[in-house]
Enzyme design. Structure first.
Site, PDB file in Angstrom:
ATOM      1  N   GLY A  14       0.780  -1.238   0.000  1.00  0.00           N
ATOM      2  CA  GLY A  14       0.000   0.000   0.000  1.00  0.00           C
ATOM      3  C   GLY A  14       0.805   1.279   0.000  1.00  0.00           C
ATOM      4  O   GLY A  14       0.324   2.312   0.469  1.00  0.00           O
ATOM      5  N   SER A  15       2.010   1.264  -0.573  1.00  0.00           N
ATOM      6  CA  SER A  15       2.772   2.523  -0.589  1.00  0.00           C
ATOM      7  C   SER A  15       2.170   3.520  -1.583  1.00  0.00           C
ATOM      8  O   SER A  15       2.185   4.733  -1.335  1.00  0.00           O
ATOM      9  CB  SER A  15       4.256   2.269  -0.894  1.00  0.00           C
ATOM     10  OG  SER A  15       4.443   1.859  -2.218  1.00  0.00           O
ATOM     11  N   ASN A  16       1.602   3.036  -2.677  1.00  0.00           N
ATOM     12  CA  ASN A  16       0.916   3.958  -3.593  1.00  0.00           C
ATOM     13  C   ASN A  16      -0.357   4.498  -2.950  1.00  0.00           C
ATOM     14  O   ASN A  16      -0.693   5.674  -3.123  1.00  0.00           O
ATOM     15  CB  ASN A  16       0.594   3.267  -4.923  1.00  0.00           C
ATOM     16  CG  ASN A  16       1.790   3.253  -5.842  1.00  0.00           C
ATOM     17  OD1 ASN A  16       2.169   4.285  -6.389  1.00  0.00           O
ATOM     18  ND2 ASN A  16       2.422   2.085  -5.985  1.00  0.00           N
ATOM     19  N   LEU A  95      -9.370  -8.203 -13.172  1.00  0.00           N
ATOM     20  CA  LEU A  95     -10.816  -7.942 -13.161  1.00  0.00           C
ATOM     21  C   LEU A  95     -11.423  -8.309 -14.519  1.00  0.00           C
ATOM     22  O   LEU A  95     -10.803  -8.079 -15.560  1.00  0.00           O
ATOM     23  CB  LEU A  95     -11.066  -6.463 -12.844  1.00  0.00           C
ATOM     24  CG  LEU A  95     -10.660  -6.071 -11.411  1.00  0.00           C
ATOM     25  CD1 LEU A  95     -10.535  -4.569 -11.271  1.00  0.00           C
ATOM     26  CD2 LEU A  95     -11.637  -6.640 -10.391  1.00  0.00           C
ATOM     27  N   HIS A 111       1.302   0.639 -13.301  1.00  0.00           N
ATOM     28  CA  HIS A 111       2.149  -0.498 -13.672  1.00  0.00           C
ATOM     29  C   HIS A 111       3.605  -0.035 -13.674  1.00  0.00           C
ATOM     30  O   HIS A 111       3.907   1.048 -14.187  1.00  0.00           O
ATOM     31  CB  HIS A 111       1.748  -1.017 -15.060  1.00  0.00           C
ATOM     32  CG  HIS A 111       2.542  -2.221 -15.456  1.00  0.00           C
ATOM     33  ND1 HIS A 111       2.309  -3.470 -14.906  1.00  0.00           N
ATOM     34  CD2 HIS A 111       3.588  -2.364 -16.301  1.00  0.00           C
ATOM     35  CE1 HIS A 111       3.184  -4.321 -15.417  1.00  0.00           C
ATOM     36  NE2 HIS A 111       3.969  -3.689 -16.267  1.00  0.00           N
ATOM     37  N   VAL A 146      -5.032  -6.944 -20.030  1.00  0.00           N
ATOM     38  CA  VAL A 146      -4.233  -6.627 -18.835  1.00  0.00           C
ATOM     39  C   VAL A 146      -3.103  -5.651 -19.167  1.00  0.00           C
ATOM     40  O   VAL A 146      -2.426  -5.795 -20.192  1.00  0.00           O
ATOM     41  CB  VAL A 146      -3.656  -7.934 -18.229  1.00  0.00           C
ATOM     42  CG1 VAL A 146      -2.698  -7.622 -17.078  1.00  0.00           C
ATOM     43  CG2 VAL A 146      -4.784  -8.814 -17.726  1.00  0.00           C
TER      44      VAL A 146
END
Ligand code: GRF
Length: 217
Positions: A14-16, A95, A111, A146
């Protein structure tokens, strides 16, 4: 203008997410992080969200017998929290096309490469193997394919001769933390629009320098 309610979907560190939370704490931000969803209960990013007083939901993919059931649960949570925009930030589930279409042009991904090069996993290892002189990161709108879709923001990051996967990943990650908040702001403020499957940004200026690697001798 009301701030656009934004959800961030994570699976891990979760750094972004943290960079997005920090950027949205600015009084002039066009987005607010209203919800964080993780498919893993042990995702460290959930603690960043809670510490910032943001609602969290854990929706474990393993609890559903079908992918569509899992995605319906995510979709329901997004609607319950009146979410307008969704950021994928290290969300490690692909997804399906119906979900991607439902959130078309409101669903972002980051990405760690200069797309369309090096889609998929193990990006930094493949970058080093290829011997390219630049890599980077890309924030784009999500399409069914993707790691593809209209590009909002990219950063070019030089590859050093002595780089390891870890040193390169760290340099790219620092760039990610600058790109994602910028991309979300562009979309939330309405400055970025999709025209013919390309993003056009009102008033955008490209950098004026061309950079060589190795640098000029
Ligand atoms: C980032 O490198 C991102 O580009 C990729 O997954 C990683 C997530 O890192 N999609 P974090 O969870 O945001 O720290």
């Amino acid at each position: 203008m009301a701030r656009r309610r934004t959800a961030v979907l994570i699976s891990g560190r979760g750094s972004n997410l943290r960079a997005l939370i920090e950027a949205c704490a600015r009084p002039d931000a066009s987005a607010e992080i209203a919800l964080v969803i993780s498919n893993r209960a042990d995702a460290a990013g959930l603690d960043h969200a809670s510490a910032a007083g943001i609602a969290t939901e854990v929706i474990p993919h393993g609890a559903f017998s079908t992918q569509v059931g899992f995605e319906n649960a995510i979709d329901r949570a997004l609607h319950e929290h009146a979410v307008a925009l969704v950021c994928l930030a290290g969300f490690m589930r692909v997804l399906s096309p119906w979900f991607v279409e439902r959130w078309r042009d409101r669903l972002l991904n980051i990405h760690p490469s200069l797309l369309p090069a090096f889609r998929g996993l193990d990006t930094h290892r493949r970058v080093l193997e290829a011997g390219v002189r630049f890599t980077g990161c890309t924030v784009h709108l999500v399409r069914a394919e993707v790691d593809a879709g209209p590009i909002l923001v990219q950063a070019a990051v030089p590859v050093r001769q002595d780089d390891t996967e870890a040193s390169l990943a760290a340099r790219v990650l620092a760039a990610e933390h600058r790109c994602y908040p910028m991309a979300l702001e562009l979309l939330a403020s309405g400055r970025a629009q999709v025209i013919d499957e390309r993003v056009v940004i009102d008033g955008a200026m490209a950098p004026d320098a061309t950079v060589l690697n190795p640098r000029s001798l």
